[in-house]
Design an enzyme around this catalytic site. Structure first.
Site, PDB file in Angstrom:
ATOM      1  N   ARG A  73       0.847  -1.193   0.000  1.00 33.93           N
ATOM      2  CA  ARG A  73       0.000   0.000   0.000  1.00 33.93           C
ATOM      3  C   ARG A  73       0.874   1.231   0.000  1.00 33.93           C
ATOM      4  NH1 ARG A  73       2.220   1.970   3.681  1.00 33.93           N
ATOM      5  NH2 ARG A  73       0.907   3.800   3.388  1.00 33.93           N
ATOM      6  N   GLY A  74       0.218   2.374  -0.259  1.00 31.09           N
ATOM      7  CA  GLY A  74       0.987   3.610  -0.408  1.00 31.09           C
ATOM      8  C   GLY A  74       1.118   3.895  -1.889  1.00 31.09           C
ATOM      9  N   ALA A  75       0.745   5.076  -2.312  1.00 34.91           N
ATOM     10  CA  ALA A  75       0.629   5.372  -3.739  1.00 34.91           C
ATOM     11  C   ALA A  75       1.809   4.900  -4.596  1.00 34.91           C
ATOM     12  CB  ALA A  75       0.358   6.867  -3.920  1.00 34.91           C
ATOM     13  N   ARG A 108      -7.702  -0.482  -6.704  1.00 25.63           N
ATOM     14  CA  ARG A 108      -7.959   0.664  -5.815  1.00 25.63           C
ATOM     15  C   ARG A 108      -8.072   1.909  -6.693  1.00 25.63           C
ATOM     16  NH1 ARG A 108      -4.222   1.337  -0.704  1.00 25.63           N
ATOM     17  NH2 ARG A 108      -6.099   2.338   0.142  1.00 25.63           N
ATOM     18  N   GLN A 114      -2.154   2.739   9.851  1.00 31.15           N
ATOM     19  CA  GLN A 114      -0.867   2.731   9.155  1.00 31.15           C
ATOM     20  C   GLN A 114       0.200   3.493   9.952  1.00 31.15           C
ATOM     21  OE1 GLN A 114      -3.836   3.266   7.698  1.00 31.15           O
ATOM     22  NE2 GLN A 114      -3.847   2.759   5.514  1.00 31.15           N
ATOM     23  N   ASP A 162      -2.093  10.750  -2.317  1.00 29.87           N
ATOM     24  CA  ASP A 162      -2.457   9.708  -3.278  1.00 29.87           C
ATOM     25  C   ASP A 162      -2.773  10.310  -4.631  1.00 29.87           C
ATOM     26  OD1 ASP A 162      -3.171   8.670  -0.441  1.00 29.87           O
ATOM     27  OD2 ASP A 162      -2.879   6.915  -1.721  1.00 29.87           O
ATOM     28  N   ASN A 214      -5.663  12.389   0.232  1.00 28.02           N
ATOM     29  CA  ASN A 214      -4.752  11.643   1.087  1.00 28.02           C
ATOM     30  C   ASN A 214      -5.569  10.903   2.123  1.00 28.02           C
ATOM     31  OD1 ASN A 214      -1.928  10.986   1.617  1.00 28.02           O
ATOM     32  ND2 ASN A 214      -2.221  12.043   3.563  1.00 28.02           N
ATOM     33  N   LYS A 215      -4.871  10.116   2.950  1.00 29.18           N
ATOM     34  CA  LYS A 215      -5.546   9.290   3.943  1.00 29.18           C
ATOM     35  C   LYS A 215      -6.575  10.075   4.741  1.00 29.18           C
ATOM     36  CE  LYS A 215      -5.143   5.897   4.226  1.00 29.18           C
ATOM     37  NZ  LYS A 215      -6.036   5.116   3.362  1.00 29.18           N
TER      38      LYS A 215
HETATM   39  C1  LIG Z   1       3.559   7.921  -0.192  1.00 34.01           C
HETATM   40  S1  LIG Z   1       2.162   6.968   0.266  1.00 34.01           S
HETATM   41  C2  LIG Z   1       0.871   8.000  -0.099  1.00 34.01           C
HETATM   42  C3  LIG Z   1      -0.414   7.713   0.678  1.00 34.01           C
HETATM   43  O1  LIG Z   1      -0.920   6.348   0.549  1.00 34.01           O
HETATM   44  C4  LIG Z   1      -1.521   5.965   1.814  1.00 34.01           C
HETATM   45  O2  LIG Z   1      -2.776   5.366   1.649  1.00 34.01           O
HETATM   46  P1  LIG Z   1      -2.942   3.754   1.835  1.00 34.01           P
HETATM   47  O3  LIG Z   1      -2.228   3.365   3.090  1.00 34.01           O
HETATM   48  O4  LIG Z   1      -4.456   3.540   1.926  1.00 34.01           O
HETATM   49  O5  LIG Z   1      -2.362   3.157   0.589  1.00 34.01           O
HETATM   50  C5  LIG Z   1      -1.660   7.274   2.545  1.00 34.01           C
HETATM   51  O6  LIG Z   1      -2.770   8.024   2.066  1.00 34.01           O
HETATM   52  C6  LIG Z   1      -0.332   7.924   2.153  1.00 34.01           C
HETATM   53  O7  LIG Z   1      -0.246   9.259   2.523  1.00 34.01           O
END
Ligand SMILES: CSC[C@H]1O[C@H](OP(=O)(O)O)[C@H](O)[C@@H]1O
Length: 348
Positions: free
Chosen positions: A44-46, A87, A196, A237, A247-248
């Site tokens: 996960r993470g963009a 996603r 996270q 994101d 973003n989250k």
């Molecule tokens: C550099 S990661 C960007 C972004 O992705 C995360 O979301 P997720 O854990 O649901 O994939 C989070 O929004 C981070 O800030």
């Protein structure tokens, strides 16, 4: 620790759902496994989602038996569309898939055969990962110009090394500061409901010997009011053309709190997360996830069966609340509202 590794024609992914207790690498050898890993946040993470999708697309066509290049390209496009459904919010997913498709189109135009096109697809996926490490380092160096030694900095979710090739985006300055002997004091929001921040950001920063304090999301205002933190930095994101930020969930709240307390609110934004084709935050698709993430988070039921649940995984922070974007090409400040659009376009 690199959360994504390509080894002997297989994709190794650190299963982020098992952290911080277990460090387990999954070995993925087909596109369906990659789709599931993205969908269920094993990766996960963009940026990491983009990298995994690129390798997943290659895995999807590496044994393709299509007879013609045209048929191979159609198969590639269908598999790209499949991966894109994993996603919706992080633009890096579609950005990475588009990069590989464009390489295939170039190969087709140059008269390459299918095997050669497969080869350049894997090379492009490897290039995306290799570039990301340097991009994150540059974001860290630019971001560090905004901070001073011994500053308290609040971050949200995990925009860390785990979410990228290395360093992270929002966390990149924390690692560069550590290399330079600074002592930044990081406050990490736990980031409900998937935690996270608690599970991932504290884990990776603690391993790196970086001063990190875990707080609940509802404590953010207090650490601002008592001057424990002097700035906020988050990842993203997707950044829309006007500078609105997806973003989250909980990021928008932090941006409002930062404004109320007169603190800078920075967004670490690799150019791969800037989506000029999406005009404003209202146009960014917001992923809604399972109610179980809230009602049975981490295995224990904390709400009655059948309760109505709303679980958006992201929110939109209007550009007006963003002090500056930190990209690998530098820092973008808006002199006036809405100026992000042209500035971000120039960076692209
Ligand atoms: C550099 S990661 C960007 C972004 O992705 C995360 O979301 P997720 O854990 O649901 O994939 C989070 O929004 C981070 O800030």
């Amino acid at each position: 620790m690199q959360s994504i590794q390509w080894e002997k024609d297989q994709l190794l992914l650190l299963d982020q759902t098992l952290l911080p207790e277990e460090t387990v690498f999954l070995t993925l050898s087909n596109i369906e496994e990659v789709w599931n890993a993205i969908r269920f946040l094993k990766v996960r993470g963009a940026p990491a989602i983009g990298m995994a999708a690129a390798y997943g697309l290659y895995l999807g066509v590496q044994y393709s038996q299509e007879e013609s290049v045209n048929a191979f390209i159609v198969d590639l496009e269908n598999k790209s569309e499949y991966l894109a459904t994993a996603r919706p919010t992080a633009v890096n997913l579609s950005w990475a898939l588009k990069r590989l498709k464009e390489k295939a189109y170039q190969g087709q135009k140059q008269g390459m055969n299918i095997e050669l096109i497969k080869k350049i697809l894997l090379e492009e996926a490897l290039k995306i990962q290799e570039e990301d490490e340097e991009i994150c380092r540059k974001i860290g160096e630019h971001a560090l110009s905004l901070f001073q030694d011994n500053m308290g900095i609040l971050t949200h979710c995990n925009a860390g090394s785990l979410a990228t090739a290395l360093y992270g985006t929002a966390t990149a300055p924390f690692y560069i500061a550590k290399e330079r002997g600074w002592n930044l004091k990081i406050f990490a929001n736990e980031t409900r409901p998937v935690l996270q921040g608690a599970r991932l950001t504290t884990w990776e920063l603690q391993r790196a010997g970086i001063d990190v304090t875990l707080i609940c999301d509802n404590m953010a205002a207090v650490v601002m009011a008592n001057h424990s933190v002097q700035a906020v930095i988050v990842g993203t994101d997707r950044v829309a053309a006007n500078g609105d930020v997806a973003n989250k969930i909980g990021t928008y709240t932090l941006a409002i709190l930062a404004k109320e307390h007169g603190l800078p609110f920075y967004v670490a934004a690799p150019l791969s997360s800037i989506d000029i084709s999406t005009l404003t935050g209202k146009d960014i698709p917001i992923e809604e996830r399972s109610e179980d993430e809230i009602t049975v988070g981490l295995g224990k039921r904390i709400a009655p069966q059948g309760i109505k649940v709303y679980n958006p995984a992201f929110d939109i922070t209007p550009y007006s609340l963003v002090t500056a974007f930190v990209t690998e090409k530098g820092i973008v400040y808006p002199e006036i509202a809405g100026q992000y659009a042209c500035k971000l376009q120039k960076l692209k």
